[in-house]
Design an enzyme around this catalytic site. Sequence first.
Site: not given
Ligand code: AGP
Length: 616
Positions: A2, A27, A82, A108-109, A489, A493, A496, A512, A611
């Site tokens: 959060c 966040r 979150w 937060n946690g 990657e 993307k 996500e 395979h 994030k």
């Molecule tokens: C990537 O688009 C995501 N937001 C997520 O996979 C991110 O890369 C991952 O949580 C790692 O974050 P960081 O690089 O801040 O450690």
Amino acid sequence: MCGIIGYCGPRRAAPILLEGLKRLEYRGYDSAGIALATPGCTTAGEGADSLGVIKARGKIKDLKALVPPDIAGTTGIGHTRWATHGEVTDANAHPHLDGTGDFAIVHNGVIENFHQLRDHLLAQGVEFHSETDSEVIVHLLARAYQGDLVAALTATVSLLKGTYGIVAMYRGEPGRLVGARNGSPLVLGIGQGEMFLASDTTAILGHTRQVIYLEDGEVVSLTADEYATSDLMNREIRKEVDHISWELESIEKTGFTHFMEKEIYEQPEAIRRALRGRLDREYATGHLGGLNLNSRELLEVGRIVLLAAGTSYHAGMVATYALEELVRVPAVAELASELRYRNPLVERDALYFAASQSGETADTLYAMREVQRKGGRVLGICNVVGSTIARESDGGVYIHSGPEISVASTKAFTSQLAAFYVFALLMGRMRHLSHDQGLRLIEALEAVPGQIEAILAHTEPIRALARRYASCEHFFFLGRGINYPVALEAALKLKEVSYIHAEGYSAAEIKHGPLALITEETPSVFLVPRDGLREKVITSMKEVKARRGPVIALAVEGDQEVARVADEVLYVPEAHHLMYPFLLAVPAQLFAYYCALERGCNVDQPRNLAKSVTVE
Ligand code: AGP
């Protein structure tokens, strides 16, 4: 994970809290709330006997609509959520109050022992109003209070197991806030006659550049004019004041529709910053201040291990190919979350990197601590200055991407690559790389920003492709060698931001099993640059074509053979074979972005994500 914030000073707190929460929204964004107090009165007007709390499901804009524009209160706390424990409801939103309404907290946690604490409090007649783990904190705080809010919070957190960033207030001490940190980030902002607490600096950048980063096990007390930090034994500790260098504009959209779009277009400049002052043409090598390793120690490195999560993990995977080719030592990328619990073998000559844009990802942080506990040396590769991984690592590199606000990481990926490549050049030139080879690598790296600018100057074909394929519900992204992690990657993307199910695979591996999933509705995007594996990838393209699967290729300008096999081709400029991960990532990022737009998704705040993942 959060976002939490606190303010105390002469100004009305509500607008400051709401603006700060808006900046922290990346966040977590499923519900939000604020609590306010004013010395000598309460927000509910004279004589009311509880703190004023306004909270609800939804985004910060929904909360803002509930907050009366002239609401009083010059001390307050706020939260954007979150969800970890308890569904997304008004009751589970923060702040949480104790039974008297005198104490309020935001958290937060994750409190791992909250069940035991909750049962203990229930047995003592405490009534709970939410399903959250966090609510136990405010009830414990109220019970621990004996006239000193700092001592009460210190006593409270000593009962907690798990991670927390907490800000708390008490109606009886209206001008005071207290905070504590363990595992989740918390920053103190020192203003002119006012003070701030926040999960990260983006929330307070508009008000002050003077900050103090709290460490685990630290407690802070602040009023408008003063602050004090102490440890869990109530001993005062002196803290260094840091200066935030980022410009406010860098956390604004500056004319772009979305942060993701802005950050994709910022990549050429971000990569130039990541390379600036780090490429040495005279010795054809790389320079990285902050490694805390001398040449002899670098020469003794016999193995390189990269710890990371998500996009940073994919950047780490790309780096292993470059490191093995340029440095000729074994290099491996490890999922941090898996390594931590695998009782890892930490070798004497191994050098570890913890790669993290935010520098706060719990999985990567704990894996780093586990390796350090076993005597390993861990360097950080981070973007956020002053972040926990940056502060706790044994040295490291900042990638200078500038703030990355969009949940989908883009510019941090290519800037991490740039930093890793400088390290590979530095190590390679200490071993077998010749001056000429070093120079060619420097030229190839310096050419990347311009090559990406060429791609960004011609995005209509990518947008048109997204228009044609955004309705597909399944995608494959396929690459070989150093571009296999780029395929992973690209798939991440698309998943996500557009919620399309996408899988990244080695182009050779699909025969395979996954080939069984190929249908006319399942496009396959092949990353097929002009490198040693091009022929192999073209063969895989033909295998998919033979099963009537639509084939989209990301290829090098002028590659007619690929164009003959593929249904659609997006072109990138010709480049050094090690540079294609930079160039292929950009059209993949844009494709995901445009598909998300076509599908009406919330690009910068995709559902269910956040994030910086500060919980395990
Ligand atoms: C990537 O688009 C995501 N937001 C997520 O996979 C991110 O890369 C991952 O949580 C790692 O974050 P960081 O690089 O801040 O450690």
